[in-house]
Design a protein around this motif. Structure first.
Motif, PDB file in Angstrom:
ATOM      1  N   GLU A  65       0.822  -1.203   0.000  1.00 21.19           N
ATOM      2  CA  GLU A  65       0.000   0.000   0.000  1.00 21.19           C
ATOM      3  C   GLU A  65       0.865   1.267   0.000  1.00 21.19           C
ATOM      4  OE1 GLU A  65      -2.259  -3.336   2.023  1.00 21.19           O
ATOM      5  OE2 GLU A  65      -0.211  -2.534   2.076  1.00 21.19           O
ATOM      6  N   THR A  66       1.958   1.213   0.768  1.00 21.56           N
ATOM      7  CA  THR A  66       2.819   2.390   0.858  1.00 21.56           C
ATOM      8  C   THR A  66       3.556   2.635  -0.449  1.00 21.56           C
ATOM      9  OG1 THR A  66       3.122   1.967   3.227  1.00 21.56           O
ATOM     10  CG2 THR A  66       4.671   3.468   2.183  1.00 21.56           C
ATOM     11  N   VAL A  67       4.096   1.592  -1.052  1.00 17.94           N
ATOM     12  CA  VAL A  67       4.789   1.752  -2.337  1.00 17.94           C
ATOM     13  C   VAL A  67       3.836   2.317  -3.377  1.00 17.94           C
ATOM     14  CG1 VAL A  67       5.886   0.524  -4.246  1.00 17.94           C
ATOM     15  CG2 VAL A  67       6.549   0.004  -1.891  1.00 17.94           C
ATOM     16  N   ARG A  68       2.603   1.813  -3.398  1.00 15.45           N
ATOM     17  CA  ARG A  68       1.628   2.306  -4.357  1.00 15.45           C
ATOM     18  C   ARG A  68       1.346   3.794  -4.121  1.00 15.45           C
ATOM     19  NH1 ARG A  68      -2.491  -0.537  -2.929  1.00 15.45           N
ATOM     20  NH2 ARG A  68      -1.680  -2.385  -3.974  1.00 15.45           N
ATOM     21  N   ALA A  69       1.209   4.177  -2.843  1.00 17.08           N
ATOM     22  CA  ALA A  69       0.946   5.586  -2.526  1.00 17.08           C
ATOM     23  C   ALA A  69       2.111   6.468  -2.954  1.00 17.08           C
ATOM     24  CB  ALA A  69       0.677   5.743  -1.029  1.00 17.08           C
ATOM     25  N   TYR A  70       3.330   5.991  -2.758  1.00 18.07           N
ATOM     26  CA  TYR A  70       4.507   6.766  -3.164  1.00 18.07           C
ATOM     27  C   TYR A  70       4.590   6.877  -4.683  1.00 18.07           C
ATOM     28  CZ  TYR A  70       6.787   7.411   1.375  1.00 18.07           C
ATOM     29  OH  TYR A  70       7.095   7.833   2.645  1.00 18.07           O
ATOM     30  N   GLN A  71       4.236   5.790  -5.371  1.00 12.62           N
ATOM     31  CA  GLN A  71       4.286   5.823  -6.831  1.00 12.62           C
ATOM     32  C   GLN A  71       3.241   6.779  -7.404  1.00 12.62           C
ATOM     33  OE1 GLN A  71       3.832   1.568  -7.491  1.00 12.62           O
ATOM     34  NE2 GLN A  71       5.950   1.385  -8.201  1.00 12.62           N
ATOM     35  N   GLU A  72       2.116   6.904  -6.721  1.00 12.24           N
ATOM     36  CA  GLU A  72       1.041   7.748  -7.214  1.00 12.24           C
ATOM     37  C   GLU A  72       1.172   9.206  -6.788  1.00 12.24           C
ATOM     38  OE1 GLU A  72      -2.416   5.807  -5.726  1.00 12.24           O
ATOM     39  OE2 GLU A  72      -2.345   4.164  -7.206  1.00 12.24           O
ATOM     40  N   ALA A  73       2.084   9.473  -5.842  1.00 10.35           N
ATOM     41  CA  ALA A  73       2.256  10.843  -5.362  1.00 10.35           C
ATOM     42  C   ALA A  73       2.828  11.732  -6.466  1.00 10.35           C
ATOM     43  CB  ALA A  73       3.192  10.859  -4.153  1.00 10.35           C
ATOM     44  N   GLU A  74       2.433  12.994  -6.451  1.00 11.03           N
ATOM     45  CA  GLU A  74       2.932  13.928  -7.451  1.00 11.03           C
ATOM     46  C   GLU A  74       4.437  14.113  -7.338  1.00 11.03           C
ATOM     47  OE1 GLU A  74       0.890  17.616  -7.322  1.00 11.03           O
ATOM     48  OE2 GLU A  74      -1.096  16.747  -7.626  1.00 11.03           O
ATOM     49  N   GLN A  75       4.967  14.001  -6.123  1.00  8.96           N
ATOM     50  CA  GLN A  75       6.377  14.278  -5.871  1.00  8.96           C
ATOM     51  C   GLN A  75       6.839  13.409  -4.715  1.00  8.96           C
ATOM     52  OE1 GLN A  75       7.123  18.328  -4.507  1.00  8.96           O
ATOM     53  NE2 GLN A  75       8.801  18.555  -5.959  1.00  8.96           N
ATOM     54  N   THR A  76       8.055  12.868  -4.790  1.00 12.33           N
ATOM     55  CA  THR A  76       8.575  12.100  -3.667  1.00 12.33           C
ATOM     56  C   THR A  76       8.945  13.037  -2.518  1.00 12.33           C
ATOM     57  OG1 THR A  76      10.891  12.212  -4.371  1.00 12.33           O
ATOM     58  CG2 THR A  76       9.549  10.394  -5.256  1.00 12.33           C
ATOM     59  N   ARG A  77       9.097  12.461  -1.338  1.00  8.59           N
ATOM     60  CA  ARG A  77       9.456  13.264  -0.164  1.00  8.59           C
ATOM     61  C   ARG A  77      10.783  13.992  -0.382  1.00  8.59           C
ATOM     62  NH1 ARG A  77       7.567  16.152   4.103  1.00  8.59           N
ATOM     63  NH2 ARG A  77       8.939  16.018   5.919  1.00  8.59           N
ATOM     64  N   GLY A  78      11.768  13.283  -0.910  1.00  7.82           N
ATOM     65  CA  GLY A  78      13.069  13.905  -1.140  1.00  7.82           C
ATOM     66  C   GLY A  78      12.981  15.055  -2.125  1.00  7.82           C
ATOM     67  N   ALA A  79      12.215  14.870  -3.196  1.00  8.59           N
ATOM     68  CA  ALA A  79      12.066  15.933  -4.190  1.00  8.59           C
ATOM     69  C   ALA A  79      11.342  17.133  -3.590  1.00  8.59           C
ATOM     70  CB  ALA A  79      11.308  15.410  -5.404  1.00  8.59           C
ATOM     71  N   PHE A  80      10.325  16.863  -2.758  1.00  2.62           N
ATOM     72  CA  PHE A  80       9.608  17.955  -2.092  1.00  2.62           C
ATOM     73  C   PHE A  80      10.551  18.761  -1.206  1.00  2.62           C
ATOM     74  CE2 PHE A  80       7.693  19.168   1.992  1.00  2.62           C
ATOM     75  CZ  PHE A  80       6.837  20.185   1.576  1.00  2.62           C
ATOM     76  N   LEU A  81      11.327  18.066  -0.364  1.00  2.00           N
ATOM     77  CA  LEU A  81      12.238  18.764   0.543  1.00  2.00           C
ATOM     78  C   LEU A  81      13.327  19.500  -0.230  1.00  2.00           C
ATOM     79  CD1 LEU A  81      12.615  16.127   3.406  1.00  2.00           C
ATOM     80  CD2 LEU A  81      11.282  18.239   3.442  1.00  2.00           C
ATOM     81  N   HIS A  82      13.802  18.890  -1.315  1.00  2.00           N
ATOM     82  CA  HIS A  82      14.829  19.546  -2.132  1.00  2.00           C
ATOM     83  C   HIS A  82      14.314  20.885  -2.648  1.00  2.00           C
ATOM     84  CE1 HIS A  82      16.840  20.427  -6.004  1.00  2.00           C
ATOM     85  NE2 HIS A  82      17.925  20.005  -5.368  1.00  2.00           N
ATOM     86  N   ASP A  83      13.112  20.891  -3.204  1.00  2.00           N
ATOM     87  CA  ASP A  83      12.555  22.128  -3.754  1.00  2.00           C
ATOM     88  C   ASP A  83      12.237  23.130  -2.646  1.00  2.00           C
ATOM     89  OD1 ASP A  83      12.752  20.902  -6.197  1.00  2.00           O
ATOM     90  OD2 ASP A  83      10.606  20.498  -6.406  1.00  2.00           O
TER      91      ASP A  83
END
Length: 446
Positions: free
Chosen positions: A254-272
């Motif tokens: 369930e978690t992998v699916r949620a991460y795959q469907e997210a607009e942006q990964t956590r790392g990419a969000f924090l980077h920006d």
């Protein structure tokens, strides 16, 4: 007393300095040296700290340097809070793993292994320099994956390196609050495992274990973060409350699916997000502390958002947005420097605490802390399901350490393949190929 912070340009450094500003006792830290490879980030964080210190009498002096040896000489305590590869590296860790259908989180699964493989060689070099330039210093490791990196550094610093994490502290605090414990400091949290892989098995107040009362009450179980994440039925089945990071194991698909469907990964969000913060603070007239506070509030509110979404857990409670690792670090320093004996959940060498692991394996358990360092307390054996997971993940950590020490690509593949969240040797090989393509720091693997 001199405190050196490695990764001193990091976003969370003001949390540490804010905690230091509250310490007025004798023997406190009077000098803070920030070290970072990025002079621009150092300048930004130094500005935030200056605004924090405004109006505070005798605030610790802050200096910054890009010279590691200069930063380490004469240090009493060293905080290691580095991020090898930066947030861009974390974003790469996530994307490469998710493309293979496995988890890319920075401390768990494939992402944690990739992060460890590029971090361990750097951490080992730091440990060697500390041993040479500041042999009397205590190293407090914040760097993720915290247990793995602490174990790597302990091979050169012994028990003078201690890993910390705020997850067990926050979990214990939430359980105590739900149970109506007025002073969480009076409760003993029976917590054991590895970093980001542990369970609360009891919460004792005045000698009485209050956890069974929580597990028997569906209303109480559903009223706090872990109850919402895991569900009351699963917590009752376990007879314990897992660290929130175990959601990646118990609800992996369930978690992998949620991460795959997210607009942006956590790392990419924090980077920006952090790129915007550091860019804004370059303006000499910008309110550095205000910008930092706003950015931090957004960061905390979105923590583990995909997990909560997949579990239908809703928003985080406001009481859970306060962090806490800086308080653990300050309490640890006080206990060692002043012999103010206390009990803290820390990452330390096992010694003889868990008989399923060898004495040098770093584990996360309650420790008695005094001037002599952190001493793990005696704990009951883990139940079978937890023992299997802890031993499997520790075996993976050992393969990561072996690969980092030998430069063996085959050993790196073995580390990925043996992890419970990577279910294929073929996938493990593709992961190593993918990570080597995006991380110059893994060029040592042959």
């Amino acid at each position: 007393m001199k405190l050196t912070i490695l990764g001193g340009g990091g976003f969370r450094v003001p949390l540490v300095y804010g905690a230091l500003l509250t310490d007025r006792a004798e023997g406190r830290v009077t000098r803070v040296v920030l070290h970072d490879l990025d002079a621009g980030r150092l300048s930004a964080v130094t500005r935030v700290l200056a605004e924090q210190a405004a109006g505070v009498p005798d605030a610790p002096e802050v200096t910054a340097t890009t010279d590691l040896d200069e930063a380490l000489r004469g240090a009493d305590f060293v905080f290691s809070a580095i991020r090898v590869g930066g947030l861009q590296g974390r974003a790469h860790d996530e994307r490469v793993a998710l493309a293979e259908g496995v988890l890319g989180q920075e401390t768990v699964g494939a992402g944690g292994i990739a992060y460890g493989l590029r971090t361990v060689p750097v951490a080992v070099e730091i440990a060697r320099r500390v041993a040479r330039l500041a042999p009397g210093a205590w190293v407090i490791n914040f760097t993720n994956p915290a247990g793995l990196v602490t174990e790597a550094m302990s091979r050169h610093l012994g028990d003078r390196v201690i890993g910390i994490c705020d997850s067990p502290v926050g979990l214990g605090r939430r359980i105590a609050r739900v149970l109506g414990v007025r002073d969480p400091g009076e409760a003993f949290v029976d917590y054991v495992g590895l970093n980001h892989l542990g369970w609360v098995r009891g919460l004792r107040v005045a000698g009485r274990d209050e956890l069974p009362r929580l597990l028997a009450d569906p209303g109480l179980l559903g009223s706090f973060e872990e109850g919402k994440l895991f569900g009351a039925d699963w917590l009752r089945s376990l007879g314990a409350v897992p660290n929130e990071y175990l959601h990646y194991y118990y609800f992996n698909r369930e978690t992998v699916r949620a991460y795959q469907e997210a607009e942006q990964t956590r790392g990419a969000f924090l980077h920006d997000q952090q790129a915007r913060f550091y860019a804004a603070v370059r303006d000499p007239g910008a309110p550095a502390l205000s910008l930092w506070n706003d950015t931090r509030a957004e960061r905390e509110a979105t923590y583990m958002a995909e997990n909560r979404e997949s579990a239908g857990a809703g928003e985080r409670d406001e009481d859970d947005l306060s962090g806490g690792y800086e308080k653990v670090a300050l309490a640890l320093m006080r206990a060692i420097a002043r012999d103010e004996r206390t009990t803290l959940i820390l990452n330390v060498r096992n010694r003889h605490t868990l008989d399923v692991l060898d004495t040098d394996a770093v584990i996360e358990v309650p420790c008695l802390v005094d001037a002599g360092g952190a001493h793990p307390v005696t704990v009951d054996p883990l139940p079978g399901h937890a023992t299997g997971l802890v031993c499997a993940v520790k075996a993976v950590e050992r393969e990561v350490l072996a690969a980092a020490g030998s430069g063996s690509r085959a050993t790196a593949v073995k580390a990925f393949a043996l992890h419970p969240l990577v279910d294929s040797v073929t996938v493990a090989r593709r992961l190593v190929d993918g990570y080597c393509q995006v991380h110059p720091g893994l060029a040592y693997l042959r």
